[in-house]
Scaffold this active site. Structure first.
Site, PDB file in Angstrom:
ATOM      1  N   ILE A  13       0.124  -0.844   0.094  1.00 12.98           N
ATOM      2  CA  ILE A  13       0.338   0.560  -0.444  1.00 12.98           C
ATOM      3  C   ILE A  13       1.139   1.199  -0.270  1.00 12.98           C
ATOM      4  CG2 ILE A  13      -1.541   1.089   1.247  1.00 12.98           C
ATOM      5  CD1 ILE A  13      -3.029  -1.642   2.813  1.00 12.98           C
ATOM      6  N   ASP A  66       9.361   8.749  -1.073  1.00 16.08           N
ATOM      7  CA  ASP A  66       8.602   9.592  -1.778  1.00 16.08           C
ATOM      8  C   ASP A  66       8.786   9.226  -3.437  1.00 16.08           C
ATOM      9  OD1 ASP A  66       8.063  11.765  -3.627  1.00 16.08           O
ATOM     10  OD2 ASP A  66       8.587  13.383  -2.336  1.00 16.08           O
ATOM     11  N   ASN A  90      -1.905   4.321  -3.723  1.00 18.26           N
ATOM     12  CA  ASN A  90      -3.223   5.272  -3.458  1.00 18.26           C
ATOM     13  C   ASN A  90      -2.153   6.475  -2.694  1.00 18.26           C
ATOM     14  OD1 ASN A  90      -4.932   5.968  -0.990  1.00 18.26           O
ATOM     15  ND2 ASN A  90      -3.260   6.026   0.234  1.00 18.26           N
ATOM     16  N   ARG A 124       4.923   0.276 -12.894  1.00 16.69           N
ATOM     17  CA  ARG A 124       5.600  -0.290 -14.065  1.00 16.69           C
ATOM     18  C   ARG A 124       6.941  -1.433 -13.170  1.00 16.69           C
ATOM     19  NH1 ARG A 124       8.783  -2.201 -15.984  1.00 16.69           N
ATOM     20  NH2 ARG A 124      10.825  -1.811 -17.699  1.00 16.69           N
ATOM     21  N   TYR A 156      -4.958  18.759 -10.178  1.00 16.23           N
ATOM     22  CA  TYR A 156      -5.516  17.771 -10.003  1.00 16.23           C
ATOM     23  C   TYR A 156      -6.964  16.459 -10.927  1.00 16.23           C
ATOM     24  CZ  TYR A 156      -7.388  14.792  -6.126  1.00 16.23           C
ATOM     25  OH  TYR A 156      -8.092  13.018  -5.562  1.00 16.23           O
ATOM     26  N   LYS A 160      -6.487  12.992 -12.009  1.00 17.10           N
ATOM     27  CA  LYS A 160      -7.437  12.084 -12.029  1.00 17.10           C
ATOM     28  C   LYS A 160      -7.237  11.392 -13.093  1.00 17.10           C
ATOM     29  CE  LYS A 160      -6.450  10.992  -7.730  1.00 17.10           C
ATOM     30  NZ  LYS A 160      -5.707  10.477  -7.132  1.00 17.10           N
ATOM     31  N   VAL A 189     -13.930  12.817   0.690  1.00 18.71           N
ATOM     32  CA  VAL A 189     -13.762  12.218   2.114  1.00 18.71           C
ATOM     33  C   VAL A 189     -12.642  12.482   2.882  1.00 18.71           C
ATOM     34  CG1 VAL A 189     -12.660   9.357   2.918  1.00 18.71           C
ATOM     35  CG2 VAL A 189     -12.868   9.755   0.220  1.00 18.71           C
TER      36      VAL A 189
HETATM   37  P1  NDP Z   1      -4.068  12.039   3.002  1.00 18.06           P
HETATM   38  O1  NDP Z   1      -3.512  12.857   3.396  1.00 18.06           O
HETATM   39  O2  NDP Z   1      -4.712  11.773   4.459  1.00 18.06           O
HETATM   40  O3  NDP Z   1      -2.963  10.730   2.682  1.00 18.06           O
HETATM   41  C1  NDP Z   1      -2.311  10.498   1.699  1.00 18.06           C
HETATM   42  C2  NDP Z   1      -1.320   9.699   1.746  1.00 18.06           C
HETATM   43  O4  NDP Z   1      -0.505   9.610   0.430  1.00 18.06           O
HETATM   44  C3  NDP Z   1      -0.776  10.199   2.943  1.00 18.06           C
HETATM   45  O5  NDP Z   1      -0.070   8.559   3.213  1.00 18.06           O
HETATM   46  C4  NDP Z   1       0.979  10.520   2.473  1.00 18.06           C
HETATM   47  O6  NDP Z   1       2.410  10.434   3.378  1.00 18.06           O
HETATM   48  C5  NDP Z   1       1.297   9.762   0.898  1.00 18.06           C
HETATM   49  N1  NDP Z   1       2.014  10.703   0.362  1.00 18.06           N
HETATM   50  C6  NDP Z   1       1.749  11.709  -0.784  1.00 18.06           C
HETATM   51  N2  NDP Z   1       2.484  11.969  -0.948  1.00 18.06           N
HETATM   52  C7  NDP Z   1       3.849  11.634  -1.500  1.00 18.06           C
HETATM   53  C8  NDP Z   1       4.305  11.011  -1.444  1.00 18.06           C
HETATM   54  N3  NDP Z   1       5.201  11.806  -2.642  1.00 18.06           N
HETATM   55  N4  NDP Z   1       5.582  10.125  -1.130  1.00 18.06           N
HETATM   56  C9  NDP Z   1       4.629   9.108  -1.268  1.00 18.06           C
HETATM   57  N5  NDP Z   1       3.455   8.709  -0.421  1.00 18.06           N
HETATM   58  C10 NDP Z   1       3.149  10.058  -0.169  1.00 18.06           C
HETATM   59  O7  NDP Z   1      -5.431  11.699   2.017  1.00 18.06           O
HETATM   60  P2  NDP Z   1      -6.321  10.662   1.287  1.00 18.06           P
HETATM   61  O8  NDP Z   1      -6.333   9.366   2.138  1.00 18.06           O
HETATM   62  O9  NDP Z   1      -7.714  11.560   0.627  1.00 18.06           O
HETATM   63  O10 NDP Z   1      -5.137  10.142  -0.165  1.00 18.06           O
HETATM   64  C11 NDP Z   1      -5.258   8.885  -1.013  1.00 18.06           C
HETATM   65  C12 NDP Z   1      -5.507   9.075  -1.890  1.00 18.06           C
HETATM   66  O11 NDP Z   1      -7.124   8.596  -2.671  1.00 18.06           O
HETATM   67  C13 NDP Z   1      -5.583  10.358  -2.589  1.00 18.06           C
HETATM   68  O12 NDP Z   1      -4.359  10.116  -3.825  1.00 18.06           O
HETATM   69  C14 NDP Z   1      -5.573  11.202  -3.418  1.00 18.06           C
HETATM   70  O13 NDP Z   1      -6.494  12.052  -4.353  1.00 18.06           O
HETATM   71  C15 NDP Z   1      -7.515  10.205  -3.028  1.00 18.06           C
HETATM   72  N6  NDP Z   1      -8.413  10.813  -2.866  1.00 18.06           N
HETATM   73  C16 NDP Z   1      -8.988  11.464  -1.759  1.00 18.06           C
HETATM   74  C17 NDP Z   1      -9.847  12.030  -1.613  1.00 18.06           C
HETATM   75  C18 NDP Z   1     -10.511  12.913  -0.648  1.00 18.06           C
HETATM   76  O14 NDP Z   1     -11.520  13.553  -0.579  1.00 18.06           O
HETATM   77  N7  NDP Z   1      -9.959  12.353   0.591  1.00 18.06           N
HETATM   78  C19 NDP Z   1     -11.282  11.493  -2.670  1.00 18.06           C
HETATM   79  C20 NDP Z   1     -10.665  10.772  -3.765  1.00 18.06           C
HETATM   80  C21 NDP Z   1      -9.570  10.882  -4.268  1.00 18.06           C
HETATM   81  P3  NDP Z   1       3.255  11.089   3.498  1.00 18.06           P
HETATM   82  O15 NDP Z   1       2.709  11.777   3.633  1.00 18.06           O
HETATM   83  O16 NDP Z   1       3.882   9.966   5.141  1.00 18.06           O
HETATM   84  O17 NDP Z   1       3.650  10.381   2.581  1.00 18.06           O
HETATM   85  C1  8X3 Z   2     -10.594  14.222  -4.151  1.00 14.12           C
HETATM   86  C2  8X3 Z   2     -12.300  15.063  -4.181  1.00 14.12           C
HETATM   87  O1  8X3 Z   2     -14.205  16.547  -4.999  1.00 14.12           O
HETATM   88  O2  8X3 Z   2     -12.154  17.185  -3.820  1.00 14.12           O
HETATM   89  O3  8X3 Z   2     -10.430  13.257  -4.975  1.00 14.12           O
HETATM   90  O4  8X3 Z   2     -11.423  16.023  -6.092  1.00 14.12           O
HETATM   91  S1  8X3 Z   2     -12.665  15.377  -4.474  1.00 14.12           S
END
Ligand code: NDP
Ligand code: 8X3
Length: 256
Positions: A13, A66, A90, A124, A156, A160, A189
């Site tokens: 993950i 990263d 994710n 990849r 953004y 996506k 979310v």
């Molecule tokens: P959070 O900010 O809570 O979690 C994001 C996670 O991504 C963290 O664990 C962070 O870890 C990691 N991350 C971010 N940048 C990097 C990087 N450069 N390298 C490695 N890890 C990274 O947000 P969400 O849980 O909401 O987001 C998870 C996914 O869900 C994203 O792809 C987001 O676009 C998507 N999403 C979210 C929605 C929402 O409304 N919340 C809706 C739709 C999609 P760390 O900072 O420790 O690196």
């Molecule tokens: C995250 C949900 O609506 O902020 O992907 O784009 S939204």
């Protein structure tokens, strides 16, 4: 039965330190899956794996890096000796919500490099291994923003939409193998997502979820888990999941 299918499987993950990724880690662990958890925040990776192992006897490896660093992605995947059964792509973020003519270039780079190029690098390296083992499941976290665009979300939403395209093309690239490829595309979310988007402005972040019941990270983890736990002949391509109070990217019903 569904839980049994994932027992002993290895699940990688990305972005497991928070929100949806972290919730997925708990859901898979509860089914007896072994975990490979990644993210940049090493302390959180350690805390989460310790907490899971206090309750559940699953194996957990952690890799702090990263996803924008392609060599680090390769090093992580190369150093995993077990077959990777499931990759949950994710890690991702929104950075800023400015209109196209005012947006910040650093924000754009962060989103494109993480949400598209980071996801691609992990795919990849992992898909190469999955093809060798002729098994595996890649689950990409997309978004409603990958299905429709909204103002202030040009890049953004662009990233996506790219995840949607990459998911579909990856499925086709792996056509004829036993490898499955899916997306889960949530609406609002409540996680750290908005705080990150608004560069730490908690008030602006809270407003996003004001007077509505947003989805929780657990709601999405359940769907990721459902997607992963179908029988091997079932490939869910994409699941769009919205809060009941949301009907499109921009239609959000807020109670007074
Ligand atoms: P959070 O900010 O809570 O979690 C994001 C996670 O991504 C963290 O664990 C962070 O870890 C990691 N991350 C971010 N940048 C990097 C990087 N450069 N390298 C490695 N890890 C990274 O947000 P969400 O849980 O909401 O987001 C998870 C996914 O869900 C994203 O792809 C987001 O676009 C998507 N999403 C979210 C929605 C929402 O409304 N919340 C809706 C739709 C999609 P760390 O900072 O420790 O690196
Ligand atoms: C995250 C949900 O609506 O902020 O992907 O784009 S939204």
């Amino acid at each position: 039965m569904a839980h049994q299918r994932l027992k002993g499987k290895w699940v990688l993950i990305t972005g497991a330190t928070s929100g949806i990724g972290k919730a997925c880690a708990y859901h898979f662990a509860e089914a007896g899956s072994n975990l490979i958890l990644t993210g940049r925040r090493k302390d959180r990776l350690k805390a989460i794996s310790t907490e899971i192992n206090e309750k559940l006897a699953v194996q957990i490896s952690t890799f702090a890096f990263d996803v924008r660093d392609r060599d680090a992605c390769k090093q992580c995947v190369d150093s995993i000796s077990q077959p990777i059964d499931i990759l949950v792509n994710n890690a991702g973020l929104a950075s800023g919500k400015d209109p196209i003519d005012q947006a910040d270039f650093d924000d754009w780079d962060k989103m494109i490099d993480t949400n598209i190029k980071g996801l691609l690098s992990m795919t990849r390296f992992v898909s190469e291994k999955m093809r060798e083992q002729n098994s595996g499941h890649i689950i990409n976290i997309g978004s409603i923003a990958g299905h429709e665009s909204y103002p202030g979300g040009s890049v953004y939403c662009g990233t996506k939409h790219a995840v949607k395209a990459i998911t579909e093309a990856t499925k086709k690239d792996l056509h004829g193998t036993e490898i499955r490829v899916s997306a889960v595309s949530p609406g609002l979310v409540e996680t750290e997502f908005s705080e990150v988007r608004f560069h730490g402005d908690k008030e602006a972040a809270d407003k996003v979820y004001n007077n509505l019941q947003p989805l929780t990270a657990d709601d999405i983890a359940e769907i990721v888990f459902f997607t992963a736990s179908r029988p091997p002949h079932v490939n869910i391509m994409d699941t769009i999941v919205l809060p009941t109070a949301q009907s499109s990217s921009t239609m959000v019903h807020r109670s007074e």
